[in-house]
Write a protein that holds these residues in place. Structure first.
Motif, PDB file in Angstrom:
ATOM      1  N   GLY A  12      -8.523   5.255  -7.859  1.00  0.00           N
ATOM      2  CA  GLY A  12      -9.473   5.889  -6.940  1.00  0.00           C
ATOM      3  C   GLY A  12      -8.825   7.102  -6.306  1.00  0.00           C
ATOM      4  N   ASP A  13      -8.817   7.149  -5.013  1.00  0.00           N
ATOM      5  CA  ASP A  13      -8.187   8.246  -4.306  1.00  0.00           C
ATOM      6  C   ASP A  13      -6.726   7.951  -3.981  1.00  0.00           C
ATOM      7  N   ASN A  14      -6.305   6.746  -4.248  1.00  0.00           N
ATOM      8  CA  ASN A  14      -4.929   6.357  -3.898  1.00  0.00           C
ATOM      9  C   ASN A  14      -4.062   6.255  -5.151  1.00  0.00           C
ATOM     10  N   CYS A  15      -2.752   6.241  -4.877  1.00  0.00           N
ATOM     11  CA  CYS A  15      -1.741   6.065  -5.934  1.00  0.00           C
ATOM     12  C   CYS A  15      -1.086   4.692  -5.749  1.00  0.00           C
ATOM     13  N   THR A  16      -0.953   3.990  -6.828  1.00  0.00           N
ATOM     14  CA  THR A  16      -0.320   2.644  -6.772  1.00  0.00           C
ATOM     15  C   THR A  16       0.555   2.457  -7.988  1.00  0.00           C
ATOM     16  N   GLN A  58      -5.085  19.594   1.937  1.00  0.00           N
ATOM     17  CA  GLN A  58      -5.211  18.159   2.210  1.00  0.00           C
ATOM     18  C   GLN A  58      -5.593  17.443   0.929  1.00  0.00           C
ATOM     19  N   CYS A  59      -4.723  16.350   0.515  1.00  0.00           N
ATOM     20  CA  CYS A  59      -5.020  15.544  -0.691  1.00  0.00           C
ATOM     21  C   CYS A  59      -5.640  14.226  -0.258  1.00  0.00           C
ATOM     22  N   PRO A  60      -6.603  13.699  -1.037  1.00  0.00           N
ATOM     23  CA  PRO A  60      -7.255  12.432  -0.662  1.00  0.00           C
ATOM     24  C   PRO A  60      -6.284  11.258  -0.823  1.00  0.00           C
ATOM     25  N   GLY A  61      -6.573  10.303  -0.010  1.00  0.00           N
ATOM     26  CA  GLY A  61      -5.765   9.092  -0.077  1.00  0.00           C
ATOM     27  C   GLY A  61      -4.303   9.384   0.147  1.00  0.00           C
ATOM     28  N   ASN A  62      -3.448   8.777  -0.767  1.00  0.00           N
ATOM     29  CA  ASN A  62      -2.002   8.991  -0.655  1.00  0.00           C
ATOM     30  C   ASN A  62      -1.503   9.841  -1.806  1.00  0.00           C
ATOM     31  N   PRO A 117       0.845  -1.211   0.000  1.00  0.00           N
ATOM     32  CA  PRO A 117       0.000   0.000   0.000  1.00  0.00           C
ATOM     33  C   PRO A 117       0.866   1.242   0.000  1.00  0.00           C
ATOM     34  N   LEU A 118       0.445   2.249  -0.684  1.00  0.00           N
ATOM     35  CA  LEU A 118       1.212   3.490  -0.832  1.00  0.00           C
ATOM     36  C   LEU A 118       0.861   4.461   0.294  1.00  0.00           C
ATOM     37  N   THR A 119       1.825   4.939   1.023  1.00  0.00           N
ATOM     38  CA  THR A 119       1.661   5.948   2.090  1.00  0.00           C
ATOM     39  C   THR A 119       2.627   7.071   1.838  1.00  0.00           C
ATOM     40  N   THR A 120       2.134   8.290   1.944  1.00  0.00           N
ATOM     41  CA  THR A 120       2.978   9.462   1.699  1.00  0.00           C
ATOM     42  C   THR A 120       2.851  10.414   2.880  1.00  0.00           C
ATOM     43  N   THR A 121       3.850  11.191   3.077  1.00  0.00           N
ATOM     44  CA  THR A 121       3.882  12.188   4.159  1.00  0.00           C
ATOM     45  C   THR A 121       4.216  13.535   3.541  1.00  0.00           C
ATOM     46  N   GLY A 152      -2.217  14.863  -7.017  1.00  0.00           N
ATOM     47  CA  GLY A 152      -1.939  13.854  -8.050  1.00  0.00           C
ATOM     48  C   GLY A 152      -0.960  12.799  -7.539  1.00  0.00           C
ATOM     49  N   CYS A 153      -0.618  11.881  -8.469  1.00  0.00           N
ATOM     50  CA  CYS A 153       0.308  10.785  -8.110  1.00  0.00           C
ATOM     51  C   CYS A 153       1.702  11.112  -8.592  1.00  0.00           C
ATOM     52  N   PRO A 154       2.697  10.657  -7.874  1.00  0.00           N
ATOM     53  CA  PRO A 154       4.077  10.902  -8.316  1.00  0.00           C
ATOM     54  C   PRO A 154       4.330  10.203  -9.651  1.00  0.00           C
ATOM     55  N   LEU A 155       5.432  10.635 -10.268  1.00  0.00           N
ATOM     56  CA  LEU A 155       5.802  10.079 -11.579  1.00  0.00           C
ATOM     57  C   LEU A 155       6.034   8.596 -11.440  1.00  0.00           C
ATOM     58  N   GLY A 156       5.459   7.815 -12.333  1.00  0.00           N
ATOM     59  CA  GLY A 156       5.613   6.366 -12.323  1.00  0.00           C
ATOM     60  C   GLY A 156       4.495   5.651 -11.629  1.00  0.00           C
ATOM     61  N   LEU A 157       3.681   6.367 -10.816  1.00  0.00           N
ATOM     62  CA  LEU A 157       2.572   5.755 -10.128  1.00  0.00           C
ATOM     63  C   LEU A 157       1.287   6.098 -10.876  1.00  0.00           C
ATOM     64  N   VAL A 158       0.290   5.330 -10.693  1.00  0.00           N
ATOM     65  CA  VAL A 158      -0.982   5.552 -11.373  1.00  0.00           C
ATOM     66  C   VAL A 158      -2.046   5.705 -10.307  1.00  0.00           C
ATOM     67  N   LYS A 159      -3.032   6.410 -10.665  1.00  0.00           N
ATOM     68  CA  LYS A 159      -4.107   6.718  -9.741  1.00  0.00           C
ATOM     69  C   LYS A 159      -5.116   5.599  -9.762  1.00  0.00           C
TER      70      LYS A 159
END
Length: 809
Positions: free
Chosen positions: A109-113, A85-89, A71-75, A100-107
């Protein structure tokens, strides 16, 4: 999509088969070459398509596992001002205020994976997932190869397998090759399918080639011995096997050549007294017991001469054809093989007149004392004992019937034993007639006179001695008359005068201390002596008083006789008489020269001269048994055992070229050239058939070597004077004959003109005898007719022809 799967499956099938068959060398498999030529260019595109299919087939599973696994967790980084405040990670993007999601990750739902096939690494990085790692079966299953790709993986079946509904399944390369018409195994090799591959095996008689796919024929003739090549048979290699070409005398029976038993197949092979014995590759004829020869020609063996009989020593051997018989000698009884003596004296005393004595095989008659056996061997006649040893009488013998009687000479009388004679002492009867002294002697007596008286010429009376004329003056040796008229006696050398001064006594020269001058023994004899030697010695030839030892046999080889039968021998000659000693003894006339050194005669050598020398060596296991003499084995002959023997011998001009192997000439065939060829140089005539070598079988109407002569029936009665019998019982008469049987002799008529002359009116007849030709002596008469009073005179002459070749006389 259905068409795409069908195309991909076909491509994968061909590719898998190509990879499986390419395990051998590329240039040796027809299936592999054909497949590679068609699909080499599509291999890379096939892999891409296969990977794409694999990725599409399992999207949900891989996405779920990847999401749940990491699971992706960001700080959010600290800011001086509160960030939105951004939803999910999700994270705040630098270019905007949105999330948004960092480069290389895909969205998602509300999370990036991370995308499928990747896992989260750190805060915002993705790492490829190696699906092919881990224990247990790979995601591709059995018989498949898993290949990791960035974000995914691909499966490919191992060589020899093809993708099917249940995974990778084995490809039957042998069935595929049969369907496609290609070759999995080359040549005669047999294809056998195995899991993931196939194997090639060869039938009996072949071995696998180096390439592992084709078969090479085994040359059994290079190592098989079943054809008996040592006997001349030939092994011929064939594809996958071999065959034997057998020599004459052998028969092919798979897989080898076996000997032909000619004796069993042709019992009459050896005619006469010969017995057939089978040999390896041939046969031979041997003679039956009681016969000798080469088997083809046997003659009776005389066992009585050769010593091959078993007759008793007291029996006679008699030879018969093929055997012999034994018969005991006269005086013996038995079957001839064991004979026992007959005692002839038991019956009628052997018909002997006096005594009978039995002896082995015979008996003899003896006569009693005083008789001898007659020539008839049975009767006895008186023996004149006085003729043999004087009848054992001492003096005289008188023969009597069956005995004899002895008598004595004057001066003796017969003893009571009837054989010996006893002297009569005449001196006891009137002093023997002597005037003085009487001395008896065997068979007589002697008168003696006292000195100086001398016995007178009457040998009875004594007279005075005054001269040497009377009995040599009474002296033994020498008589002399001295001047005063007295007789003086003297003795010769070696003698001395006795006490009576008349007789001479021998001087014993051996009694002196010098032993007569003899080295060993001195032997005295009247009037002298001589020197002798002890046993083992003899008088020296140069000195009769000395002795030298004797050696028997004499010392040889410069040996010296030093004592009786004792030689001082030089080294190397230790034998008796200084003879050289050789062990074994020198044979065949050899001479022992030194210790164990023989001087052998020509043709012999070796220890003891027992080894014969053959300048030309004996071949074929022959043995040199004498000078240039070879003892050959039974199958060879000749001076060097080089000539092979064929038993029985080659016939009809055939030549024996090897043991029991004949080379035939003129078309003759068979083991001994006994089979006659059917060949006629000149054709048979008149319907004759060639049945042998220049031999025709003629029809009954013809005869001759070529059936050229017609058989004619004799004419009855026969034709005469050499006429030929023609058909229908008629005769063809030669010139000069006539008649039904040519029995008459005719003379042709010839008229001759002669010179002109007045003829005398006279006729006469002349005749002649011809002694040539087969008809014997024939008489032919000439008729000369003179014509009177004509100047032309003609002769008409008639005559008979004696010789058919003569046309006229």
């Amino acid at each position: 999509m259905g068409h795409l799967w069908t195309l991909l499956s076909a491509l994968l099938l061909v590719t898998s088969v190509a990879e499986s068959l390419s395990s051998a060398e590329e240039n040796e498999n027809e299936v592999l070459k054909n497949i590679q030529m068609e699909f080499t260019k599509s291999q890379s595109s096939d892999a891409v398509m296969e990977n794409a299919i694999r990725n599409v087939s399992e999207p949900t599973q891989r996405s779920t596992s990847a999401t749940s696994a990491a699971p992706l967790t960001t700080t959010a980084p600290p800011t001086s001002s509160p960030a939105p405040q951004c939803p999910g990670n999700q994270v705040m993007q630098d270019s905007s205020t949105g999330c948004g999601c960092p480069l290389g990750l895909v969205k998602d739902g509300d999370n990036c994976t991370c995308p499928v096939g990747f896992t989260l690494e750190g805060a915002s990085g993705c790492k490829d997932v190696d699906e092919c790692e881990g224990e247990g079966p790979a995601p591709c299953g059995l018989h498949a190869r898993c290949t990791n790709n960035p974000g995914s993986y691909s499966c490919s079946c191992l060589r020899g397998y093809l993708t099917g509904s249940g995974g990778c399944q084995d490809i039957d390369e042998c069935a595929l090759a049969a369907v496609t018409g290609l070759q999995a195994c080359q040549g005669d090799a047999v294809c056998t399918n195995t899991p993931g591959s196939f194997s090639c095996s060869c039938p009996v008689g072949y071995v696998m080639a180096v390439n592992g796919q084709s078969c090479v024929d085994v040359d059994e003739c290079s190592f098989e011995e079943q054809c008996r090549r040592e006997l001349g048979n030939v092994c011929v290699n064939t594809p996958g096997s071999f065959l034997c070409q057998c020599q004459p005398g052998f028969r092919a029976e798979a897989p080898a050549c076996v000997d032909v038993d000619e004796c069993m197949e042709s019992p009459a092979m050896c005619d006469g007294q010969g017995v057939c014995e089978n040999t390896l590759g041939s046969y031979k004829c041997v003679c039956q017991p009681g016969y000798r020869g080469n088997g083809t020609h046997c003659e009776d063996e005389n066992e009585c001469v050769s010593g091959g009989h078993r007759c008793d020593t007291n029996a006679r051997c008699g030879n018969i054809i093929g055997s012999y018989f034994c018969q005991c000698y006269q005086g013996f009884n038995g079957d001839g093989y064991s004979c026992f003596d007959i005692d002839e004296c038991i019956v009628n005393n052997g018909h002997c007149e006096h005594n009978c004595t039995n002896e082995p095989g015979r008996y003899s008659c003896q006569c009693t004392s005083g008789y001898q056996l007659n020539q008839d061997g049975h009767n006895c006649t008186d023996v004149d004992e006085c003729l043999a040893l004087n009848g054992t009488c001492e003096h005289m013998c008188d023969n009597t019937q069956g005995s004899f009687q002895c008598s004595c000479r004057p001066g003796y009388q017969l003893h009571i034993d009837g054989h010996t004679c006893v002297d009569i002492d005449e001196c006891k009867l009137q002093n023997g007639g002597c005037s003085h002294t009487c001395t008896n002697s065997p068979g007589g007596h002697t008168c003696h006179c006292p000195p100086p008286l001398l016995l007178d010429t009457d040998n009875l009376t004594c007279t005075n001695v005054t001269s040497c004329k009377l009995r040599n003056g009474g002296c033994d040796h020498i008589c002399t008359v001295r001047a005063e008229g007295h007789v003086q006696c003297n003795c010769r050398a070696g003698w001395k005068l006795g006490n009576d001064m008349r007789s001479c006594v021998d001087v014993d020269e051996c009694e002196d201390f010098m032993n007569g001058g003899c080295e060993q023994l001195c032997v005295n004899h009247p009037g002298g002596f001589n020197c002798t030697c002890r046993d083992g010695y003899k008088i020296q030839t140069d000195d009769s008083t000395k002795c030298q030892p004797m050696c028997d046999p004499p010392c040889q080889n410069y040996g010296v006789c030093v004592a009786p039968n004792t030689c001082d021998c030089p080294p190397g000659y230790p034998g008796v008489g200084c003879l050289a000693m050789c062990s074994p003894p020198c044979a065949h006339g050899g001479t022992c020269m030194r210790w164990n050194k023989c001087l052998c005669p020509p043709g012999w050598t070796g220890a003891g001269c027992h080894t014969a020398v053959c300048e030309l060596p004996c071949a074929n296991s022959g043995r040199c048994v004498g000078p240039d003499t070879c003892q050959c084995p039974s199958d060879y002959t000749g001076p060097q055992c080089l000539l092979p023997l064929c038993t029985p011998a080659c016939q009809n001009g055939g030549r024996c070229v090897d043991v029991n192997k004949c080379t035939c000439v003129g078309g003759w065939q068979g083991a001994r050239c006994q089979i006659e060829p059917v060949a006629c140089q000149k054709p048979c005539k008149n319907g004759g058939v060639c049945v042998g070598l220049d031999r025709c079988h003629c029809a009954k109407e013809f005869t001759g070597s070529l059936c050229e002569t017609a058989v004619t029936t004799p004419c009855v009665p026969p034709c005469q004077h050499g006429a030929m019998c023609s058909p229908h019982n008629t005769c063809t008469c030669p010139e000069g004959t006539a008649g039904l049987r040519c029995e008459r002799l005719t003379c042709p008529v010839v008229t001759t003109m002669v010179s002109m002359a007045r003829a005398v009116r006279k006729a006469f007849r002349e005749s002649y005898v011809d002694r040539c030709g087969p008809l014997g002596v024939q008489l032919c008469t000439k008729y000369r007719i003179n014509q009177a009073r004509v100047y032309l005179q003609a002769y008409r002459v008639g005559y008979k022809i004696q010789c058919p070749e003569r046309k006229g006389r």
